[in-house]
Structures are given as C-alpha cells and as structure tokens.
Design a protein around this motif. Sequence first.
Motif, mmCIF file in Angstrom:
data_model
loop_
_atom_site.group_PDB
_atom_site.id
_atom_site.type_symbol
_atom_site.label_atom_id
_atom_site.label_comp_id
_atom_site.label_asym_id
_atom_site.label_seq_id
_atom_site.Cartn_x
_atom_site.Cartn_y
_atom_site.Cartn_z
ATOM 1 N N LEU A 166 0.828 -1.212 0.000
ATOM 2 C CA LEU A 166 0.000 0.000 0.000
ATOM 3 C C LEU A 166 0.865 1.267 0.000
ATOM 4 O O LEU A 166 0.546 2.254 -0.664
ATOM 5 C CB LEU A 166 -0.934 0.009 1.222
ATOM 6 C CG LEU A 166 -2.034 -1.070 1.227
ATOM 7 C CD1 LEU A 166 -2.738 -1.081 2.573
ATOM 8 C CD2 LEU A 166 -3.036 -0.836 0.092
ATOM 9 N N LEU A 167 1.969 1.213 0.747
ATOM 10 C CA LEU A 167 2.866 2.371 0.815
ATOM 11 C C LEU A 167 3.646 2.536 -0.481
ATOM 12 O O LEU A 167 3.816 3.658 -0.980
ATOM 13 C CB LEU A 167 3.847 2.219 1.996
ATOM 14 C CG LEU A 167 3.214 2.247 3.401
ATOM 15 C CD1 LEU A 167 4.243 1.902 4.463
ATOM 16 C CD2 LEU A 167 2.616 3.618 3.702
ATOM 17 N N VAL A 168 4.128 1.417 -1.024
ATOM 18 C CA VAL A 168 4.904 1.461 -2.276
ATOM 19 C C VAL A 168 4.018 1.921 -3.428
ATOM 20 O O VAL A 168 4.436 2.670 -4.311
ATOM 21 C CB VAL A 168 5.519 0.068 -2.592
ATOM 22 C CG1 VAL A 168 6.148 0.040 -3.983
ATOM 23 C CG2 VAL A 168 6.555 -0.314 -1.537
ATOM 24 N N GLU A 169 2.761 1.495 -3.391
ATOM 25 C CA GLU A 169 1.816 1.828 -4.463
ATOM 26 C C GLU A 169 1.636 3.350 -4.584
ATOM 27 O O GLU A 169 1.433 3.883 -5.673
ATOM 28 C CB GLU A 169 0.464 1.171 -4.190
ATOM 29 C CG GLU A 169 -0.454 1.152 -5.403
ATOM 30 C CD GLU A 169 -1.768 0.442 -5.101
ATOM 31 O OE1 GLU A 169 -2.368 -0.079 -6.040
ATOM 32 O OE2 GLU A 169 -2.175 0.404 -3.913
ATOM 33 N N ILE A 179 8.388 -4.165 -6.827
ATOM 34 C CA ILE A 179 9.209 -3.498 -5.804
ATOM 35 C C ILE A 179 8.929 -4.084 -4.417
ATOM 36 O O ILE A 179 9.854 -4.354 -3.645
ATOM 37 C CB ILE A 179 8.949 -1.972 -5.819
ATOM 38 C CG1 ILE A 179 9.483 -1.377 -7.126
ATOM 39 C CG2 ILE A 179 9.598 -1.297 -4.613
ATOM 40 C CD1 ILE A 179 9.095 0.071 -7.356
ATOM 41 N N THR A 180 7.635 -4.307 -4.114
ATOM 42 C CA THR A 180 7.284 -4.891 -2.809
ATOM 43 C C THR A 180 7.948 -6.257 -2.645
ATOM 44 O O THR A 180 8.495 -6.589 -1.579
ATOM 45 C CB THR A 180 5.754 -5.031 -2.665
ATOM 46 O OG1 THR A 180 5.151 -3.760 -2.852
ATOM 47 C CG2 THR A 180 5.373 -5.564 -1.285
ATOM 48 N N GLY A 181 7.897 -7.064 -3.705
ATOM 49 C CA GLY A 181 8.527 -8.397 -3.670
ATOM 50 C C GLY A 181 10.010 -8.311 -3.357
ATOM 51 O O GLY A 181 10.542 -9.095 -2.563
ATOM 52 N N MET A 182 10.682 -7.318 -3.954
ATOM 53 C CA MET A 182 12.125 -7.137 -3.719
ATOM 54 C C MET A 182 12.391 -6.688 -2.276
ATOM 55 O O MET A 182 13.301 -7.174 -1.613
ATOM 56 C CB MET A 182 12.694 -6.097 -4.709
ATOM 57 C CG MET A 182 12.703 -6.585 -6.152
ATOM 58 S SD MET A 182 12.971 -5.241 -7.327
ATOM 59 C CE MET A 182 14.747 -4.985 -7.139
ATOM 60 N N LEU A 183 11.564 -5.752 -1.814
ATOM 61 C CA LEU A 183 11.766 -5.232 -0.449
ATOM 62 C C LEU A 183 11.519 -6.304 0.615
ATOM 63 O O LEU A 183 12.134 -6.288 1.681
ATOM 64 C CB LEU A 183 10.845 -4.040 -0.194
ATOM 65 C CG LEU A 183 11.076 -2.794 -1.079
ATOM 66 C CD1 LEU A 183 10.113 -1.682 -0.691
ATOM 67 C CD2 LEU A 183 12.512 -2.296 -0.967
ATOM 68 N N GLN A 206 13.518 3.723 -4.585
ATOM 69 C CA GLN A 206 14.365 4.241 -5.671
ATOM 70 C C GLN A 206 15.427 3.217 -6.065
ATOM 71 O O GLN A 206 15.706 2.993 -7.251
ATOM 72 C CB GLN A 206 15.035 5.545 -5.233
ATOM 73 C CG GLN A 206 14.083 6.742 -5.294
ATOM 74 C CD GLN A 206 14.687 7.977 -4.653
ATOM 75 O OE1 GLN A 206 15.879 8.007 -4.323
ATOM 76 N NE2 GLN A 206 13.857 9.009 -4.460
ATOM 77 N N LYS A 207 16.020 2.559 -5.060
ATOM 78 C CA LYS A 207 17.026 1.522 -5.344
ATOM 79 C C LYS A 207 16.396 0.373 -6.116
ATOM 80 O O LYS A 207 16.969 -0.160 -7.065
ATOM 81 C CB LYS A 207 17.629 0.987 -4.026
ATOM 82 C CG LYS A 207 18.663 1.926 -3.418
ATOM 83 C CD LYS A 207 19.276 1.274 -2.174
ATOM 84 C CE LYS A 207 20.226 2.232 -1.470
ATOM 85 N NZ LYS A 207 20.758 1.675 -0.221
ATOM 86 N N ALA A 208 15.202 -0.033 -5.669
ATOM 87 C CA ALA A 208 14.505 -1.132 -6.349
ATOM 88 C C ALA A 208 14.158 -0.750 -7.786
ATOM 89 O O ALA A 208 14.266 -1.562 -8.703
ATOM 90 C CB ALA A 208 13.248 -1.503 -5.568
ATOM 91 N N GLN A 209 13.743 0.517 -7.997
ATOM 92 C CA GLN A 209 13.436 1.004 -9.348
ATOM 93 C C GLN A 209 14.669 0.917 -10.244
ATOM 94 O O GLN A 209 14.587 0.512 -11.404
ATOM 95 C CB GLN A 209 12.920 2.458 -9.288
ATOM 96 C CG GLN A 209 11.505 2.570 -8.774
ATOM 97 C CD GLN A 209 11.123 4.026 -8.482
ATOM 98 O OE1 GLN A 209 11.983 4.843 -8.141
ATOM 99 N NE2 GLN A 209 9.824 4.346 -8.582
ATOM 100 N N GLY A 210 15.794 1.321 -9.630
ATOM 101 C CA GLY A 210 17.048 1.275 -10.394
ATOM 102 C C GLY A 210 17.379 -0.158 -10.781
ATOM 103 O O GLY A 210 17.833 -0.430 -11.921
ATOM 104 N N ALA A 211 17.167 -1.094 -9.877
ATOM 105 C CA ALA A 211 17.460 -2.508 -10.168
ATOM 106 C C ALA A 211 16.519 -3.029 -11.252
ATOM 107 O O ALA A 211 16.931 -3.847 -12.079
ATOM 108 C CB ALA A 211 17.283 -3.335 -8.889
ATOM 109 N N LEU A 212 15.289 -2.557 -11.254
ATOM 110 C CA LEU A 212 14.322 -3.013 -12.260
ATOM 111 C C LEU A 212 14.670 -2.495 -13.656
ATOM 112 O O LEU A 212 14.469 -3.174 -14.664
ATOM 113 C CB LEU A 212 12.902 -2.503 -11.904
ATOM 114 C CG LEU A 212 12.158 -3.254 -10.793
ATOM 115 C CD1 LEU A 212 10.866 -2.514 -10.456
ATOM 116 C CD2 LEU A 212 11.829 -4.698 -11.215
#
Length: 214
Positions: A166-169, A179-183, A206-212
């Motif tokens: 909910l927060l990531v969304e 992103i949630t799955g990665m976190l 932001q880190k997860a976005q970069g990895a994606l």
Amino acid sequence: MEDEEDLETLGEQLYSLIYPKHKEDAGKLTGMLLELPGPVLSQMLQDESLLMAAVEKALRALQLPQEPCKVTCKDEDDVSVSSDSLGEQLFELVDVYNTGHSQKITGMLLEQHKDAVLNLLSDPKVLEEQVTLALKTLKEQNVEETDVSDSSEADDTDKLGEKLFLLVEEIDPLHANDITGMLLEMEPAALQQLLTDHTVLENAVQKAQGALET
C-alpha cells in the motif's frame, strides 16, 4: 451413623454462621449447602469468604422462579456452587506451588471427575504429583506453541507485504508488485523501519526502481 452425626454437626455450625445475616432463609440455605461434599463444607467453615460466596449462590437459586423445574433448577445450582467452591479451593492449593501457571493448572485439574478432584483436595501427595504433571504438559505445549509460531512467520510476512504494498503503491503504482517483492527479501527489522520511516522507504523504492531498469 458417624457420617450422619458429622453432617448434623456441620449443619449446626453452618446454620449458626448463616443465621445472623439470613434469619428467614437460614434453614433452607443450610439444607442446600449440606448437599455439597464434606471436604467443601469443612473448607467453608474455615473460610468465611468461600461460605458467603456459596450462600449468595444458594440465595439466588431461592429467588429464581421455581415453577418450571423445582428440582432440576435447585440441583443445577447446587452443582454450580459445588464446582465453583472446588475450583476456588483447588486454586488456593495449587497456588502454593508458585508455578506461575496456577490458573491454567487448576483448570486442567478441574477437568477430571469430581471424585478425583475431591481426592486432590484431601491428599497433598496426589495433588503435588498432578501439579507436576500438569506443569510438564504446559511446558510441552509451550514448546509446541513456539514451533507453531515459527511456522506462522509466513503469515506475518504476508501482513507486512500488504502494508508495504500500500505504501509502495503510493510512490510507484506501476511497479508496486515487483518493488514490494524485492523489499520483502530484506530483514524483518529493516522492513519494520520501511513501514515507520517514509524517507527510508522512498530510498529503498528508488534503489529497487534502479534494479528493475537495469
């Protein structure tokens, strides 16, 4: 004959204790209480609070409308007086052992047949054995509960995942699932920090976005 004499003596003692507060119903109340087991009556004579509790219950039984079930209502109430009195006595004896689980152990012991419970009240050695056994069972159950709680970590992760999603969304609706799955691969303590600190969460997203993107 001895039993009858003992009962008569108990009756007289009970009556003399009940009469000052309940003059009109003293006879009836004494008669009702005399249907309880001997050890319970003896305990009542030594413990006024126990006696008063039983008298109150018997009084309530007298005040109930008696027409539909003159006998059964009274019997049922006697049983409840008896059970409660036994429970109170048993708890006091179990509490002496300072197990830290007096309430639970008393409950376990009260599941036995009434005769067995009465035996516990009159035989300290048997009581001690039963308390030790119940304590051992509780400890084993506690181990099992711990095992179960380990397996319930998956449930905790699910709940964390839902909150986190909910927060990531709010930050990245398009990639919220990924992103949630990665976190969720992070340590539980780090996850808790993400839920409570929005800045830390944004950095992690932001880190997860970069990895994606790579």
